[in-house]
Design a protein around this motif. Structure first.
Motif, PDB file in Angstrom:
ATOM      1  N   LEU A 210      28.285  33.974 -25.285  1.00 46.89           N
ATOM      2  CA  LEU A 210      28.101  33.913 -23.790  1.00 46.89           C
ATOM      3  C   LEU A 210      27.000  34.585 -22.748  1.00 46.89           C
ATOM      4  O   LEU A 210      26.665  34.018 -22.126  1.00 46.89           O
ATOM      5  CB  LEU A 210      29.535  33.851 -23.040  1.00 46.89           C
ATOM      6  CG  LEU A 210      30.777  33.461 -23.189  1.00 46.89           C
ATOM      7  CD1 LEU A 210      32.132  33.934 -23.074  1.00 46.89           C
ATOM      8  CD2 LEU A 210      30.556  31.928 -22.853  1.00 46.89           C
ATOM      9  N   PHE A 211      26.571  35.276 -23.296  1.00 45.94           N
ATOM     10  CA  PHE A 211      24.983  36.261 -23.165  1.00 45.94           C
ATOM     11  C   PHE A 211      23.935  35.900 -23.251  1.00 45.94           C
ATOM     12  O   PHE A 211      23.499  36.593 -23.201  1.00 45.94           O
ATOM     13  CB  PHE A 211      26.108  37.528 -23.805  1.00 45.94           C
ATOM     14  CG  PHE A 211      27.353  38.504 -21.787  1.00 45.94           C
ATOM     15  CD1 PHE A 211      26.657  38.449 -21.065  1.00 45.94           C
ATOM     16  CD2 PHE A 211      28.324  38.146 -22.501  1.00 45.94           C
ATOM     17  CE1 PHE A 211      27.749  39.582 -20.008  1.00 45.94           C
ATOM     18  CE2 PHE A 211      29.835  38.343 -21.867  1.00 45.94           C
ATOM     19  CZ  PHE A 211      28.937  38.872 -20.597  1.00 45.94           C
ATOM     20  N   GLY A 212      24.399  34.778 -24.583  1.00 51.34           N
ATOM     21  CA  GLY A 212      22.920  34.614 -25.013  1.00 51.34           C
ATOM     22  C   GLY A 212      22.080  35.524 -25.816  1.00 51.34           C
ATOM     23  O   GLY A 212      20.453  35.552 -25.790  1.00 51.34           O
ATOM     24  N   ILE A 213      22.848  35.878 -26.662  1.00 45.01           N
ATOM     25  CA  ILE A 213      23.070  36.639 -27.391  1.00 45.01           C
ATOM     26  C   ILE A 213      22.470  36.108 -28.925  1.00 45.01           C
ATOM     27  O   ILE A 213      23.435  35.619 -29.066  1.00 45.01           O
ATOM     28  CB  ILE A 213      22.979  38.332 -28.259  1.00 45.01           C
ATOM     29  CG1 ILE A 213      23.250  38.977 -27.066  1.00 45.01           C
ATOM     30  CG2 ILE A 213      23.145  38.766 -28.453  1.00 45.01           C
ATOM     31  CD1 ILE A 213      24.562  40.579 -26.614  1.00 45.01           C
ATOM     32  N   ASP A 214      20.643  35.643 -29.383  1.00 47.55           N
ATOM     33  CA  ASP A 214      20.860  35.227 -30.502  1.00 47.55           C
ATOM     34  C   ASP A 214      20.800  35.799 -31.891  1.00 47.55           C
ATOM     35  O   ASP A 214      21.060  34.569 -32.818  1.00 47.55           O
ATOM     36  CB  ASP A 214      19.984  33.449 -30.211  1.00 47.55           C
ATOM     37  CG  ASP A 214      18.468  34.351 -30.205  1.00 47.55           C
ATOM     38  OD1 ASP A 214      18.266  36.047 -29.974  1.00 47.55           O
ATOM     39  OD2 ASP A 214      17.413  34.232 -29.962  1.00 47.55           O
ATOM     40  N   ASN A 215      21.094  36.835 -32.009  1.00 48.37           N
ATOM     41  CA  ASN A 215      21.191  37.798 -33.279  1.00 48.37           C
ATOM     42  C   ASN A 215      22.050  38.428 -33.417  1.00 48.37           C
ATOM     43  O   ASN A 215      21.732  39.784 -34.297  1.00 48.37           O
ATOM     44  CB  ASN A 215      19.433  38.519 -33.083  1.00 48.37           C
ATOM     45  CG  ASN A 215      19.735  39.416 -31.822  1.00 48.37           C
ATOM     46  OD1 ASN A 215      20.454  39.762 -31.224  1.00 48.37           O
ATOM     47  ND2 ASN A 215      19.213  40.532 -32.125  1.00 48.37           N
ATOM     48  N   TYR A 216      23.302  37.547 -33.275  1.00 43.34           N
ATOM     49  CA  TYR A 216      24.482  38.172 -33.826  1.00 43.34           C
ATOM     50  C   TYR A 216      24.674  38.951 -34.982  1.00 43.34           C
ATOM     51  O   TYR A 216      24.406  37.899 -35.859  1.00 43.34           O
ATOM     52  CB  TYR A 216      25.598  37.191 -33.097  1.00 43.34           C
ATOM     53  CG  TYR A 216      26.857  38.215 -33.308  1.00 43.34           C
ATOM     54  CD1 TYR A 216      27.831  38.957 -32.716  1.00 43.34           C
ATOM     55  CD2 TYR A 216      27.874  36.753 -34.264  1.00 43.34           C
ATOM     56  CE1 TYR A 216      28.827  39.064 -33.776  1.00 43.34           C
ATOM     57  CE2 TYR A 216      29.088  37.435 -35.459  1.00 43.34           C
ATOM     58  CZ  TYR A 216      29.356  38.602 -35.169  1.00 43.34           C
ATOM     59  OH  TYR A 216      30.598  39.007 -35.492  1.00 43.34           O
ATOM     60  N   ASP A 217      25.378  39.797 -35.512  1.00 39.13           N
ATOM     61  CA  ASP A 217      25.170  39.920 -37.327  1.00 39.13           C
ATOM     62  C   ASP A 217      26.986  40.357 -37.280  1.00 39.13           C
ATOM     63  O   ASP A 217      27.195  41.401 -36.899  1.00 39.13           O
ATOM     64  CB  ASP A 217      24.245  41.012 -37.343  1.00 39.13           C
ATOM     65  CG  ASP A 217      24.351  41.734 -38.508  1.00 39.13           C
ATOM     66  OD1 ASP A 217      24.980  41.572 -39.565  1.00 39.13           O
ATOM     67  OD2 ASP A 217      23.957  42.959 -39.409  1.00 39.13           O
ATOM     68  N   PRO A 218      27.512  39.792 -37.650  1.00 38.29           N
ATOM     69  CA  PRO A 218      28.806  39.936 -37.854  1.00 38.29           C
ATOM     70  C   PRO A 218      29.706  41.378 -38.721  1.00 38.29           C
ATOM     71  O   PRO A 218      30.187  41.219 -38.932  1.00 38.29           O
ATOM     72  CB  PRO A 218      29.335  38.724 -38.533  1.00 38.29           C
ATOM     73  CG  PRO A 218      28.531  37.842 -39.146  1.00 38.29           C
ATOM     74  CD  PRO A 218      26.893  38.232 -38.041  1.00 38.29           C
ATOM     75  N   SER A 219      28.585  41.754 -39.747  1.00 41.02           N
ATOM     76  CA  SER A 219      28.662  43.336 -40.730  1.00 41.02           C
ATOM     77  C   SER A 219      29.178  44.111 -39.520  1.00 41.02           C
ATOM     78  O   SER A 219      28.830  44.913 -39.549  1.00 41.02           O
ATOM     79  CB  SER A 219      27.337  42.786 -41.486  1.00 41.02           C
ATOM     80  OG  SER A 219      26.468  43.008 -41.375  1.00 41.02           O
ATOM     81  N   GLN A 220      28.127  43.884 -38.603  1.00 43.30           N
ATOM     82  CA  GLN A 220      28.141  44.919 -37.264  1.00 43.30           C
ATOM     83  C   GLN A 220      29.450  45.415 -36.651  1.00 43.30           C
ATOM     84  O   GLN A 220      30.466  44.198 -36.553  1.00 43.30           O
ATOM     85  CB  GLN A 220      27.022  45.016 -36.194  1.00 43.30           C
ATOM     86  CG  GLN A 220      25.440  44.933 -36.837  1.00 43.30           C
ATOM     87  CD  GLN A 220      25.561  46.186 -37.668  1.00 43.30           C
ATOM     88  OE1 GLN A 220      25.563  47.054 -37.346  1.00 43.30           O
ATOM     89  NE2 GLN A 220      24.490  46.464 -38.668  1.00 43.30           N
ATOM     90  N   SER A 221      29.778  46.057 -36.035  1.00 46.03           N
ATOM     91  CA  SER A 221      30.871  47.084 -35.299  1.00 46.03           C
ATOM     92  C   SER A 221      30.341  47.135 -33.939  1.00 46.03           C
ATOM     93  O   SER A 221      29.372  47.289 -33.570  1.00 46.03           O
ATOM     94  CB  SER A 221      31.438  47.786 -35.632  1.00 46.03           C
ATOM     95  OG  SER A 221      30.666  48.682 -35.742  1.00 46.03           O
ATOM     96  N   PHE A 222      30.869  46.402 -32.942  1.00 46.27           N
ATOM     97  CA  PHE A 222      30.656  46.469 -31.487  1.00 46.27           C
ATOM     98  C   PHE A 222      32.235  47.171 -30.741  1.00 46.27           C
ATOM     99  O   PHE A 222      33.013  46.338 -30.960  1.00 46.27           O
ATOM    100  CB  PHE A 222      30.794  44.780 -31.476  1.00 46.27           C
ATOM    101  CG  PHE A 222      29.538  43.702 -32.068  1.00 46.27           C
ATOM    102  CD1 PHE A 222      28.192  44.588 -31.523  1.00 46.27           C
ATOM    103  CD2 PHE A 222      29.735  43.476 -33.057  1.00 46.27           C
ATOM    104  CE1 PHE A 222      27.027  43.047 -31.562  1.00 46.27           C
ATOM    105  CE2 PHE A 222      28.535  42.903 -33.414  1.00 46.27           C
ATOM    106  CZ  PHE A 222      27.128  43.230 -33.684  1.00 46.27           C
ATOM    107  N   THR A 223      31.404  47.248 -29.809  1.00 47.26           N
ATOM    108  CA  THR A 223      32.319  47.884 -28.663  1.00 47.26           C
ATOM    109  C   THR A 223      31.494  47.350 -27.426  1.00 47.26           C
ATOM    110  O   THR A 223      30.993  47.312 -26.744  1.00 47.26           O
ATOM    111  CB  THR A 223      32.504  49.078 -29.132  1.00 47.26           C
ATOM    112  OG1 THR A 223      32.985  50.316 -29.826  1.00 47.26           O
ATOM    113  CG2 THR A 223      32.834  49.545 -27.644  1.00 47.26           C
ATOM    114  N   LEU A 224      32.938  46.768 -26.389  1.00 46.57           N
ATOM    115  CA  LEU A 224      32.589  46.109 -25.364  1.00 46.57           C
ATOM    116  C   LEU A 224      32.249  47.302 -24.438  1.00 46.57           C
ATOM    117  O   LEU A 224      33.652  47.963 -24.334  1.00 46.57           O
ATOM    118  CB  LEU A 224      33.947  45.038 -25.156  1.00 46.57           C
ATOM    119  CG  LEU A 224      33.175  44.754 -23.785  1.00 46.57           C
ATOM    120  CD1 LEU A 224      31.708  43.664 -23.396  1.00 46.57           C
ATOM    121  CD2 LEU A 224      34.729  43.740 -23.385  1.00 46.57           C
ATOM    122  N   ALA A 225      31.566  47.776 -23.143  1.00 47.34           N
ATOM    123  CA  ALA A 225      31.223  48.284 -22.182  1.00 47.34           C
ATOM    124  C   ALA A 225      31.647  48.482 -20.888  1.00 47.34           C
ATOM    125  O   ALA A 225      30.352  47.571 -20.915  1.00 47.34           O
ATOM    126  CB  ALA A 225      30.140  49.595 -22.784  1.00 47.34           C
TER     127      ALA A 225
END
Length: 189
Positions: free
Chosen positions: A11-26
């Motif tokens: 949705l945010f136009g990020i084309d290099n998503y890496d599922p092995s990384q953990s993410f936090t929404l700020a």
């Protein structure tokens, strides 16, 4: 609230998503930000980005008004997206300016077009205007993302670009009560 990092990337136009990384929404509450910080916020259309870049990028780096006018158009963006897709196909780091410039030397015979692609890549690195930058204030949905069909449209969210000369850290934002951190949890395995 959807917190799936892969869905948010689409949705945010990020084309290099890496599922092995953990993410936090700020989630940042701009009303709680200190007014003294030098901050500029706007909808990132081609014209707004050009005006902002004219103030923030120097001619020393190759960013003249004609250069910015040339690289911030739908036509140039389409060509740049193709160039970066071809470069990404090499497996090299899309954030490595030197490697991208070397690839441009190898693949783009026109020196002016090489210079424009280099400038557009620097803009991507500095301002996040990646190949999915639409220039109309909306993000493009990454059609290679596995959520793209679920989203069912070409545009994701309305963008807001905020530039801070001296950004606060997450700890400073938490002290002000200006940020909420939410774990981003994948929905699809």
């Amino acid at each position: 609230m959807d917190t799936d990092p892969e869905l948010l990337a689409a949705l945010f136009g990020i084309d290099n998503y890496d599922p092995s990384q953990s993410f936090t929404l700020a989630v940042i509450d701009m009303q709680k930000m200190p007014p003294k910080a030098e901050r500029s916020s706007f909808i990132p259309t081609y014209d707004n980005m050009r005006r902002f870049a004219e103030q923030e990028l120097t001619e020393k780096e190759g960013f003249t008004k004609p250069c910015l006018a040339a690289i911030l158009t739908p036509e140039f963006s389409e060509g740049y997206a193709g160039f970066m897709a071809a470069y990404a196909g090499t497996g090299k780091n899309v954030h490595n300016r030197d490697a991208v410039e070397e690839y441009a030397l190898e693949t783009i015979p026109d020196p002016e077009l090489r210079t424009l692609n280099r400038a557009r890549h620097v803009m991507q690195g500095e301002f996040g205007a990646n190949p999915l930058f639409a220039g109309d204030g909306m993000t493009k949905v990454d059609q290679n993302n596995r959520y793209a069909k679920d989203i069912g449209q070409n545009s994701g969210v309305v963008e807001t670009f905020t530039f801070e000369r001296d950004p606060l850290t997450i700890d400073e934002l938490q002290t002000l009560g200006a940020v909420t951190l939410i774990p981003a949890i994948p929905l699809k395995a």
